[in-house]
Design a protein around this motif. Structure first.
Motif, PDB file in Angstrom:
ATOM      1  N   LEU A   1       0.813  -1.212   0.000  1.00  0.00           N
ATOM      2  CA  LEU A   1       0.000   0.000   0.000  1.00  0.00           C
ATOM      3  C   LEU A   1       0.847   1.263   0.000  1.00  0.00           C
ATOM      4  CD1 LEU A   1      -2.633  -1.072   2.695  1.00  0.00           C
ATOM      5  CD2 LEU A   1      -2.938  -1.081   0.215  1.00  0.00           C
ATOM      6  N   SER A   2       2.126   1.157  -0.252  1.00  0.00           N
ATOM      7  CA  SER A   2       3.030   2.293  -0.142  1.00  0.00           C
ATOM      8  C   SER A   2       2.841   3.292  -1.286  1.00  0.00           C
ATOM      9  CB  SER A   2       4.479   1.806  -0.134  1.00  0.00           C
ATOM     10  OG  SER A   2       4.790   1.141  -1.347  1.00  0.00           O
ATOM     11  N   ALA A   3       3.359   4.505  -1.051  1.00  0.00           N
ATOM     12  CA  ALA A   3       3.372   5.572  -2.072  1.00  0.00           C
ATOM     13  C   ALA A   3       1.981   5.962  -2.549  1.00  0.00           C
ATOM     14  CB  ALA A   3       4.260   5.164  -3.259  1.00  0.00           C
ATOM     15  N   ASN A   4       1.067   6.129  -1.600  1.00  0.00           N
ATOM     16  CA  ASN A   4      -0.268   6.661  -1.866  1.00  0.00           C
ATOM     17  C   ASN A   4      -0.521   7.821  -0.906  1.00  0.00           C
ATOM     18  OD1 ASN A   4      -1.998   4.919  -3.865  1.00  0.00           O
ATOM     19  ND2 ASN A   4      -0.862   3.428  -2.644  1.00  0.00           N
ATOM     20  N   PRO A   5      -1.344   8.810  -1.278  1.00  0.00           N
ATOM     21  CA  PRO A   5      -1.602   9.968  -0.402  1.00  0.00           C
ATOM     22  C   PRO A   5      -2.702   9.676   0.619  1.00  0.00           C
ATOM     23  CG  PRO A   5      -2.720  10.293  -2.489  1.00  0.00           C
ATOM     24  CD  PRO A   5      -1.951   9.000  -2.624  1.00  0.00           C
ATOM     25  N   TRP A   6      -2.439   8.794   1.557  1.00  0.00           N
ATOM     26  CA  TRP A   6      -3.455   8.311   2.490  1.00  0.00           C
ATOM     27  C   TRP A   6      -3.993   9.406   3.404  1.00  0.00           C
ATOM     28  CZ3 TRP A   6      -5.362   3.933   1.126  1.00  0.00           C
ATOM     29  CH2 TRP A   6      -4.558   2.968   0.503  1.00  0.00           C
ATOM     30  N   HIS A   7      -5.288   9.312   3.705  1.00  0.00           N
ATOM     31  CA  HIS A   7      -5.903  10.202   4.692  1.00  0.00           C
ATOM     32  C   HIS A   7      -5.565   9.767   6.112  1.00  0.00           C
ATOM     33  CE1 HIS A   7      -9.322  11.927   1.952  1.00  0.00           C
ATOM     34  NE2 HIS A   7      -8.145  12.467   1.725  1.00  0.00           N
ATOM     35  N   CYS A   8      -5.027   8.567   6.249  1.00  0.00           N
ATOM     36  CA  CYS A   8      -4.692   8.013   7.570  1.00  0.00           C
ATOM     37  C   CYS A   8      -5.931   8.020   8.458  1.00  0.00           C
ATOM     38  CB  CYS A   8      -3.537   8.789   8.208  1.00  0.00           C
ATOM     39  SG  CYS A   8      -1.966   8.570   7.338  1.00  0.00           S
ATOM     40  N   ASP A   9      -6.970   7.343   8.006  1.00  0.00           N
ATOM     41  CA  ASP A   9      -8.240   7.330   8.704  1.00  0.00           C
ATOM     42  C   ASP A   9      -8.542   5.947   9.279  1.00  0.00           C
ATOM     43  OD1 ASP A   9      -8.614   5.956   6.392  1.00  0.00           O
ATOM     44  OD2 ASP A   9     -10.176   7.241   5.579  1.00  0.00           O
ATOM     45  N   CYS A  10      -9.734   5.847   9.838  1.00  0.00           N
ATOM     46  CA  CYS A  10     -10.155   4.586  10.447  1.00  0.00           C
ATOM     47  C   CYS A  10     -10.197   3.454   9.424  1.00  0.00           C
ATOM     48  CB  CYS A  10     -11.531   4.777  11.088  1.00  0.00           C
ATOM     49  SG  CYS A  10     -12.288   3.256  11.699  1.00  0.00           S
ATOM     50  N   ALA A  11     -10.648   3.755   8.200  1.00  0.00           N
ATOM     51  CA  ALA A  11     -10.755   2.718   7.172  1.00  0.00           C
ATOM     52  C   ALA A  11      -9.413   2.052   6.915  1.00  0.00           C
ATOM     53  CB  ALA A  11     -11.304   3.317   5.881  1.00  0.00           C
ATOM     54  N   LEU A  12      -8.349   2.845   6.823  1.00  0.00           N
ATOM     55  CA  LEU A  12      -7.022   2.275   6.581  1.00  0.00           C
ATOM     56  C   LEU A  12      -6.571   1.445   7.772  1.00  0.00           C
ATOM     57  CD1 LEU A  12      -4.549   2.014   4.796  1.00  0.00           C
ATOM     58  CD2 LEU A  12      -3.707   4.181   5.719  1.00  0.00           C
ATOM     59  N   GLN A  13      -6.880   1.918   8.975  1.00  0.00           N
ATOM     60  CA  GLN A  13      -6.516   1.153  10.159  1.00  0.00           C
ATOM     61  C   GLN A  13      -7.229  -0.193  10.182  1.00  0.00           C
ATOM     62  OE1 GLN A  13      -7.347   3.018  14.041  1.00  0.00           O
ATOM     63  NE2 GLN A  13      -5.250   2.553  14.584  1.00  0.00           N
ATOM     64  N   GLU A  14      -8.489  -0.195   9.753  1.00  0.00           N
ATOM     65  CA  GLU A  14      -9.242  -1.445   9.700  1.00  0.00           C
ATOM     66  C   GLU A  14      -8.710  -2.368   8.610  1.00  0.00           C
ATOM     67  OE1 GLU A  14     -11.383  -2.570  11.685  1.00  0.00           O
ATOM     68  OE2 GLU A  14     -11.993  -0.845  12.875  1.00  0.00           O
ATOM     69  N   VAL A  15      -8.282  -1.797   7.481  1.00  0.00           N
ATOM     70  CA  VAL A  15      -7.717  -2.613   6.400  1.00  0.00           C
ATOM     71  C   VAL A  15      -6.483  -3.358   6.884  1.00  0.00           C
ATOM     72  CG1 VAL A  15      -6.449  -2.466   4.215  1.00  0.00           C
ATOM     73  CG2 VAL A  15      -8.639  -1.309   4.462  1.00  0.00           C
ATOM     74  N   LEU A  16      -5.637  -2.675   7.626  1.00  0.00           N
ATOM     75  CA  LEU A  16      -4.408  -3.299   8.092  1.00  0.00           C
ATOM     76  C   LEU A  16      -4.666  -4.404   9.107  1.00  0.00           C
ATOM     77  CD1 LEU A  16      -1.943  -0.279   8.362  1.00  0.00           C
ATOM     78  CD2 LEU A  16      -2.268  -1.914   6.512  1.00  0.00           C
ATOM     79  N   ARG A  17      -5.857  -4.444   9.648  1.00  0.00           N
ATOM     80  CA  ARG A  17      -6.230  -5.553  10.532  1.00  0.00           C
ATOM     81  C   ARG A  17      -6.711  -6.759   9.739  1.00  0.00           C
ATOM     82  NH1 ARG A  17      -9.514  -1.509  14.596  1.00  0.00           N
ATOM     83  NH2 ARG A  17      -7.688  -0.711  15.716  1.00  0.00           N
ATOM     84  N   GLN A  18      -6.980  -6.544   8.442  1.00  0.00           N
ATOM     85  CA  GLN A  18      -7.489  -7.615   7.588  1.00  0.00           C
ATOM     86  C   GLN A  18      -6.386  -8.254   6.740  1.00  0.00           C
ATOM     87  OE1 GLN A  18     -10.702  -8.662   7.539  1.00  0.00           O
ATOM     88  NE2 GLN A  18     -11.394  -7.109   8.997  1.00  0.00           N
ATOM     89  N   VAL A  19      -5.306  -7.533   6.478  1.00  0.00           N
ATOM     90  CA  VAL A  19      -4.291  -7.999   5.531  1.00  0.00           C
ATOM     91  C   VAL A  19      -2.908  -8.012   6.180  1.00  0.00           C
ATOM     92  CG1 VAL A  19      -5.618  -7.051   3.601  1.00  0.00           C
ATOM     93  CG2 VAL A  19      -3.826  -5.668   4.653  1.00  0.00           C
ATOM     94  N   ARG A  20      -1.956  -8.560   5.420  1.00  0.00           N
ATOM     95  CA  ARG A  20      -0.544  -8.500   5.808  1.00  0.00           C
ATOM     96  C   ARG A  20       0.182  -7.602   4.811  1.00  0.00           C
ATOM     97  NH1 ARG A  20       1.943 -12.841   4.654  1.00  0.00           N
ATOM     98  NH2 ARG A  20       0.248 -13.769   3.442  1.00  0.00           N
ATOM     99  N   LEU A  21       1.078  -6.777   5.320  1.00  0.00           N
ATOM    100  CA  LEU A  21       1.841  -5.906   4.439  1.00  0.00           C
ATOM    101  C   LEU A  21       3.012  -6.658   3.819  1.00  0.00           C
ATOM    102  CD1 LEU A  21       1.983  -2.572   6.493  1.00  0.00           C
ATOM    103  CD2 LEU A  21       0.513  -3.124   4.547  1.00  0.00           C
ATOM    104  N   ALA A  22       3.289  -6.357   2.554  1.00  0.00           N
ATOM    105  CA  ALA A  22       4.465  -6.936   1.903  1.00  0.00           C
ATOM    106  C   ALA A  22       5.716  -6.473   2.648  1.00  0.00           C
ATOM    107  CB  ALA A  22       4.521  -6.499   0.440  1.00  0.00           C
ATOM    108  N   PRO A  23       6.698  -7.342   2.835  1.00  0.00           N
ATOM    109  CA  PRO A  23       7.902  -6.982   3.589  1.00  0.00           C
ATOM    110  C   PRO A  23       8.559  -5.713   3.061  1.00  0.00           C
ATOM    111  CG  PRO A  23       7.869  -9.343   3.120  1.00  0.00           C
ATOM    112  CD  PRO A  23       6.737  -8.737   2.348  1.00  0.00           C
ATOM    113  N   GLY A  24       8.912  -4.815   3.979  1.00  0.00           N
ATOM    114  CA  GLY A  24       9.628  -3.606   3.619  1.00  0.00           C
ATOM    115  C   GLY A  24       8.774  -2.482   3.071  1.00  0.00           C
ATOM    116  N   THR A  25       7.447  -2.645   3.058  1.00  0.00           N
ATOM    117  CA  THR A  25       6.586  -1.610   2.470  1.00  0.00           C
ATOM    118  C   THR A  25       5.888  -0.746   3.509  1.00  0.00           C
ATOM    119  OG1 THR A  25       4.632  -3.058   2.352  1.00  0.00           O
ATOM    120  CG2 THR A  25       6.165  -3.118   0.486  1.00  0.00           C
ATOM    121  N   GLY A  26       5.958  -1.127   4.766  1.00  0.00           N
ATOM    122  CA  GLY A  26       5.234  -0.406   5.803  1.00  0.00           C
ATOM    123  C   GLY A  26       5.658   1.042   5.950  1.00  0.00           C
ATOM    124  N   THR A  27       6.955   1.318   5.822  1.00  0.00           N
ATOM    125  CA  THR A  27       7.435   2.692   5.975  1.00  0.00           C
ATOM    126  C   THR A  27       6.979   3.595   4.835  1.00  0.00           C
ATOM    127  OG1 THR A  27       9.512   2.076   4.871  1.00  0.00           O
ATOM    128  CG2 THR A  27       9.470   1.965   7.283  1.00  0.00           C
TER     129      THR A  27
END
Length: 254
Positions: free
Chosen positions: A136-162
């Motif tokens: 999910l990297s390199a997007n202009p995220w609103h950093c809202d509840c929806a994104l927080q909920e998404v991260l509870r549903q999926v796993r991030l690809a290694p090295g992309t969290g930052t």
């Protein structure tokens, strides 16, 4: 036996017409089918696409639609790809995902790349039931509840969290900050996306708790005061001493 020329000409015209009509299964311009590591792959990288192309073979396991001009992914766009395992949508201009964008892929999709797009928010429903590793990297995220909920549903690809950083549409104090660090310190679902209802519920509970506390305190004070009064009986009126002069007067009269 040779056909007469009168019959041969219509036959040639029919054959030529069939050859001129492209096959319905032929890939769009700029796309091609390949076998990569023994798996059917459909590549449409840098093909100038503005929409998900038709004609993707049903047996495709890896689909690359990166570096195009896709602005949205509609509902059920890939539902006919029953064995799709990897989907690359990176480096497009995606600003909207339908809540049913990945419908039909719950049992097979394992890797999803949404990096380098224009996503500010995504519906949680789009990822429900998916067992995927996502970028999910390199997007202009609103950093809202929806994104927080998404991260509870999926796993991030290694090295992309930052690379998940709050964009200009986020709260002013969050712009430019890494989302994962914020999510550890703040419950973003306390505002927006149902947060207003949660905040109202919390405020109501706090108010009710305050009233209950006041009532309990008043009752405790009332009971304590009554117990204190019961321990101290009423004081009797003091008996005034009789003076000697009064005694003498009484004796004389008698």
């Amino acid at each position: 036996m040779l056909l007469p020329a009168a019959h041969l000409l219509p036959l040639l015209l029919v054959i030529g017409a069939r050859e001129a009509v492209p096959s319905a299964q032929s890939p769009p311009h700029g796309c091609y089918v390949a076998e990569e590591a023994g798996e059917r792959t459909f590549r449409c990288s840098r093909a100038g696409l503005s929409a998900v192309p038709p004609g993707i073979p049903n047996d495709t396991r890896k689909l690359y639609l990166d570096a195009n001009r896709l602005a949205s992914v509609p509902a059920g766009a890939f539902q006919h790809l029953a064995i799709l395992e990897e989907l690359d949508l990176s480096h497009n201009v995606l600003a909207h995902l339908s809540g049913a964008a990945f419908q039909g892929l719950a049992g097979t999709l394992r890797h999803l790349d949404l990096s380098a797009n224009q996503l500010a928010s995504v519906p949680v429903e789009a990822f429900m039931g998916l067992q995927i590793q996502v970028n999910l990297s390199a997007n202009p995220w609103h950093c809202d509840c929806a994104l927080q909920e998404v991260l509870r549903q999926v796993r991030l690809a290694p090295g992309t969290g930052t690379g998940i950083v709050c964009g200009s549409g986020a709260r002013p104090d969050l712009v430019g900050q890494e989302f994962l660090l914020l999510a550890r310190e703040e419950e973003l679902c306390g505002m927006g996306h149902g947060g207003a209802q949660r905040s109202t519920d919390v405020a109501l509970l706090v108010t009710m708790g305050g009233w209950v506390t006041l009532v309990v305190a008043y009752l405790a004070h009332y009971v304590w005061q009554n117990r204190d009064e019961s321990r101290h009986p009423l004081k009797r009126a003091p008996v005034l001493p009789v003076r000697s002069e009064d005694s003498s007067t009484v004796s004389t009269v008698l």
